[in-house]
Design a protein around this motif. Structure first.
Motif, mmCIF file in Angstrom:
data_model
loop_
_atom_site.group_PDB
_atom_site.id
_atom_site.type_symbol
_atom_site.label_atom_id
_atom_site.label_comp_id
_atom_site.label_asym_id
_atom_site.label_seq_id
_atom_site.Cartn_x
_atom_site.Cartn_y
_atom_site.Cartn_z
ATOM 1 N N ASP A 150 0.751 -1.113 -0.054
ATOM 2 C CA ASP A 150 -0.033 -0.154 -0.074
ATOM 3 C C ASP A 150 0.884 1.284 -0.055
ATOM 4 O OD1 ASP A 150 -2.406 -1.520 -0.113
ATOM 5 O OD2 ASP A 150 -2.801 -1.186 2.159
ATOM 6 N N LYS A 151 1.926 1.171 0.671
ATOM 7 C CA LYS A 151 2.730 2.390 1.073
ATOM 8 C C LYS A 151 3.796 2.699 -0.243
ATOM 9 C CE LYS A 151 5.966 4.890 4.081
ATOM 10 N NZ LYS A 151 6.632 4.634 5.311
ATOM 11 N N HIS A 152 4.197 1.603 -1.075
ATOM 12 C CA HIS A 152 4.933 1.632 -2.015
ATOM 13 C C HIS A 152 4.354 0.651 -3.329
ATOM 14 C CE1 HIS A 152 8.174 3.021 0.782
ATOM 15 N NE2 HIS A 152 7.966 2.216 1.298
ATOM 16 N N PRO A 153 3.205 1.315 -3.696
ATOM 17 C CA PRO A 153 2.579 0.511 -4.990
ATOM 18 C C PRO A 153 3.599 0.272 -6.223
ATOM 19 C CG PRO A 153 1.627 2.571 -4.822
ATOM 20 C CD PRO A 153 2.697 2.729 -3.661
ATOM 21 N N GLN A 154 4.712 1.372 -6.374
ATOM 22 C CA GLN A 154 5.428 1.070 -7.626
ATOM 23 C C GLN A 154 6.378 -0.185 -7.484
ATOM 24 O OE1 GLN A 154 5.751 3.070 -4.857
ATOM 25 N NE2 GLN A 154 7.847 3.582 -4.705
#
Length: 188
Positions: free
Chosen positions: A93-97
């Motif tokens: 969620d925090k780093h969708p990339q």
């Protein structure tokens, strides 16, 4: 980027952890390895763990000169015990990339079915598995990738006992970690 998450108590981090992480980053299709320091493993007793901030600092010292390695204290800020699926969900969620993959030893496959939401871990994230002594189970699944790596039988338990008994841990720990342990009188 494709990120390999290497979870552990790292009590202390040792050369075996670093060798496995380096092989995973070099031979698999992982762009970085993140060492996720776990304050409390739900399947292990916490009695012999030193403070989580000392373990975090030792990982920082151990990986300081490696371009592809990072350390994460994400589980320090989560409910305890921490479960891998919760951490992966949070990081996704925090780093969708990023595309996160879970790095585990082959010996963990024996008990993988006991992990919280193990099916989701397998389906949504996948496993990168390195060989371990005594490994019995191999699971056949399209989201499991077995990575050839040296068979490492170095244990943090052995290192703690060696330090406590006053024997040398040279070549088992990075020098900066050994110095930190001696300076703070950890495991004595």
């Amino acid at each position: 980027m494709k990120i390999g998450l290497f979870f552990g108590s790292f009590n202390p981090i040792h050369i075996g952890h670093l060798i496995i992480a380096n092989v995973m980053q070099d031979r698999a299709d992982l762009d970085e390895i993140w060492f996720v320091v776990s304050p409390q493993n739900p399947l292990k007793k916490q009695t012999s763990l030193i403070h989580e901030f000392d373990r975090l600092k030792m990982v920082e010292l151990a990986i300081a000169d490696h371009f592809y390695f990072r350390v994460s204290d994400v589980e320090f800020h989560m409910p305890r015990p921490s479960y891998t699926i919760d951490t992966l969900t949070y990081l996704s969620d925090k780093h969708p990339q990023h595309d996160f993959k879970l790095i585990i030893g082959g010996d963990n496959l024996t008990h993988f079915h006991k992990w919280k939401n193990h099916e989701t871990l397998l389906e949504e994230y996948g496993l990168y598995v390195y060989p371990r002594p005594g490994e019995q189970n191999k699971m056949d699944h399209p989201n499991i990738r077995y990575v050839e790596a040296p068979l490492m039988d170095i244990s943090a338990t052995f290192i703690r006992q060696t330090i406590k008994s006053g024997h040398s841990v040279k070549y088992l720990l990075p020098q900066a970690v050994e110095d930190y342990i001696r300076d703070k009188k950890l495991f004595f």
